[in-house]
Design an enzyme around this catalytic site. Structure first.
Site, PDB file in Angstrom:
ATOM      1  N   SER A   1      14.956  -2.650  -6.808  1.00  0.00           N
ATOM      2  CA  SER A   1      13.755  -2.409  -7.779  1.00  0.00           C
ATOM      3  C   SER A   1      12.739  -3.639  -7.862  1.00  0.00           C
ATOM      4  O   SER A   1      11.706  -3.312  -8.311  1.00  0.00           O
ATOM      5  CB  SER A   1      14.438  -2.213  -9.232  1.00  0.00           C
ATOM      6  N   CYS A   2      13.229  -4.805  -7.504  1.00  0.00           N
ATOM      7  CA  CYS A   2      12.436  -5.863  -7.432  1.00  0.00           C
ATOM      8  C   CYS A   2      12.008  -6.694  -6.199  1.00  0.00           C
ATOM      9  O   CYS A   2      11.463  -7.435  -6.344  1.00  0.00           O
ATOM     10  CB  CYS A   2      12.913  -6.785  -8.718  1.00  0.00           C
ATOM     11  N   GLY A   3      12.716  -6.224  -5.279  1.00  0.00           N
ATOM     12  CA  GLY A   3      12.461  -6.965  -4.029  1.00  0.00           C
ATOM     13  C   GLY A   3      13.302  -8.279  -3.894  1.00  0.00           C
ATOM     14  O   GLY A   3      14.107  -8.451  -4.659  1.00  0.00           O
TER      15      GLY A   3
END
Length: 286
Positions: free
Chosen positions: A116-118
């Protein structure tokens, strides 16, 4: 727009004037589980649509694949919550070419927890510089400042779902230089592709996936225009796809600037009206 938007009843309040019931249009957000040969790899919250592009772009961003021939195909299949009632279209099983080595189980678990955020942090910057198949620092692309100033407006004009919901990010790819006068595609003002999603990282993955599936990687000589801020993750994804220039309407983060500088990517922020801030590789902006 199918599953991209949903309509819900709301109460609209105007201060000093009371309230009224109405129907509002929302951007749809649903989970997508990406599998490789039947094995779970990652879960991301996304706006349905262009799921195959999203999966392909995600795999490019994470260094699993780099070219169109690496990607064999993908199919939606029933997943958790289907209850025997048919395909939920929230699980996508990807097949890679035989020559592509699958990610290790440890790496797959990392994808699952961070999709979801890398990637984040110093170690990730070193990993991007090591893993990327493309060297954006050697890309000779240049772009007129006047052209960069126009791109946010062009992108906004192509955001059909945003017009209805006000809740989607967008990413678009443009040619960097001036068009050849006699070329069939001489209108360089038009975007090569525009993709929207509730997640800015997903919007970019969809655009990169479009390029991979069309055999267009690396994206040399292109400009990436995004609708929001320039995060570390967007710079990382641009570098992995071979994009030399990233333009954003809002601010970059410090880590995004650091990665852009070390990778040789041109990073431009606060592109609004006729002004912009060039943070790295300003020699490409003419």
């Amino acid at each position: 727009m199918g599953r991209i938007t949903a309509r819900r009843p709301i109460e609209r309040i105007t201060v000093g004037r009371g309230s009224a019931r109405r129907v509002d249009t929302l951007a749809v957000e649903e989970p997508l589980e990406i599998r490789l040969a039947g094995r779970p790899l990652a879960v991301t919250m996304r706006t349905p649509g262009h799921d195959v592009e999203l999966a392909a772009g995600f795999l490019v961003s994470e260094g699993v694949i780099a070219r169109g021939e690496d990607f064999r195909g993908a199919i939606h299949c029933g997943g958790p919550g289907a209850g025997g009632e048919g395909n939920t279209y929230n699980v996508l099983d990807v097949a890679l070419a035989p020559h592509v080595a699958p990610p290790s189980p440890d790496l797959a678990r990392s994808f699952y927890t961070t999709s979801s955020c890398g990637v984040c942090g110093k170690a990730s910057i070193d990993a991007v510089e090591t893993v990327s198949s493309y060297d954006v620092a050697t890309d000779a692309a240049t772009v007129p400042a006047e052209r960069l100033a126009q791109l946010p407006g062009v992108l906004r004009a192509h955001q059909a779902a945003f017009d209805k919901t006000g809740g989607l990010h967008a990413a678009a790819l443009f040619r960097a230089g001036e068009a050849d006068a006699g070329a069939p595609d001489a209108d360089d003002a038009a975007p090569l592709v525009v993709r929207e999603d509730v997640g800015r990282h997903n919007a970019l993955d969809k655009a990169v996936g479009w390029a991979l599936l069309g055999g267009r990687l690396p994206l040399s000589g292109t400009v990436l225009q995004v609708s929001g801020r320039a995060s570390f993750e967007l710079v990382q994804k641009a570098v992995m796809a071979g994009i030399p220039i990233l333009s954003a309407v809002s601010a970059p983060s410090s880590l995004a600037v650091e990665l852009a500088e070390r990778s040789g990517l041109t990073l431009v922020g606060f592109v609004r009206g006729d002004t912009m801030n060039v943070y790295t590789r300003g020699d490409r902006v003419v």
